[in-house]
Write a protein that holds these residues in place. Structure first.
Motif, PDB file in Angstrom:
ATOM      1  N   ALA A  62      25.379  59.376 141.413  1.00 28.98           N
ATOM      2  CA  ALA A  62      25.875  60.451 140.552  1.00 28.98           C
ATOM      3  C   ALA A  62      24.724  61.272 139.984  1.00 28.98           C
ATOM      4  N   SER A  65      23.067  63.379 142.782  1.00 26.38           N
ATOM      5  CA  SER A  65      23.874  64.479 143.322  1.00 26.38           C
ATOM      6  C   SER A  65      23.987  65.667 142.365  1.00 26.38           C
ATOM      7  N   THR A  66      23.500  65.502 141.141  1.00 27.26           N
ATOM      8  CA  THR A  66      23.553  66.598 140.165  1.00 27.26           C
ATOM      9  C   THR A  66      22.390  67.552 140.389  1.00 27.26           C
TER      10      THR A  66
END
Length: 222
Positions: A62, A65-66
């Motif tokens: 997470a 992927s930002t």
């Protein structure tokens, strides 16, 4: 180019080097152990714990992927909590470190997974503890690849630090935006690009050199 502008370039270069250096150090301190945990808690490994491994992997994915520019803005309250400001080089170190830690963790994970598991099993058969296997087998065997992973992380941070200039992070990116783009100074823009390329070349060359040295030492030990 005037003396004042040369001094400004030198100051911005130092700011970029400072941001990248501190962020890389923090990323190594947290990312390498995180990568070790991701490997050793996976299925069939020495500290197998699948629920924890899956949860940790999801958090890492997470964060990775930002997009960095969104991450910088999203964690401004956290940045203010840590360094009491959201602009400047010290403020930029916080999102740079947070972005680099999961990136390096995955690189370290890949490097450790390349180690022949037969060596790990042999160490277990000889009575080695998990800590001994990690520090005396896994990390030494994967060290050249880990060094290259750290090199890749530093290069990525140089690019991220340039993006940090978009919201007042300082460094060469900030200089390129304020003087090169907003004031239409093509010479400043070109100078910052050349300096950034030179930085990347130096880091890559150093990383390759140390990785080769470590590989030669491993070969001599066999």
């Amino acid at each position: 180019m005037s003396q004042d502008m040369i001094a400004l370039l030198a100051k911005s270069l130092w700011e970029t080097t400072y941001m990248v250096g501190i962020s890389s150090f923090i990323a190594a301190l947290a990312g390498i152990p995180l990568g070790v945990v991701l490997v050793t808690t996976d299925r069939g490994h020495i500290l197998e714990n699948l629920p924890f491994n899956r949860l940790l992997g999801a958090v890492v994915n997470a964060t990775r992927s930002t997009p960095f520019i969104i991450l910088m803005v999203a964690i401004i309250p956290f940045t203010r909590l840590i360094v009491h400001t959201s602009i400047g080089t010290n403020a930029a170190i916080v999102p740079l470190s947070i972005a680099a830690i999961p990136f390096l963790a995955r690189v370290v994970e890949s490097a450790l997974k390349e180690v022949d598991y037969g060596v790990v099993e042999a160490s277990k058969a000889m009575g080695a503890s998990p800590a001994q296997i990690i520090t005396k087998v896994l990390i030494p065997e994967a060290l050249p690849a880990i060094v290259l992973g750290i090199t890749l992380t530093i290069i990525s941070l140089i690019g991220y630090s340039a993006m940090a200039g978009a919201i007042g992070g300082g460094g060469l990116g900030d200089l390129a935006i304020r003087y090169g783009y907003q004031r239409f100074r093509v010479d400043i823009m070109l100078a910052t690009v050349i300096i950034l390329i030179a930085q990347v070349q130096v880091v890559q060359s150093c990383g390759d050199y140390f990785a080769r040295r470590l590989n030669k030492k491993d070969s001599k030990g066999l």
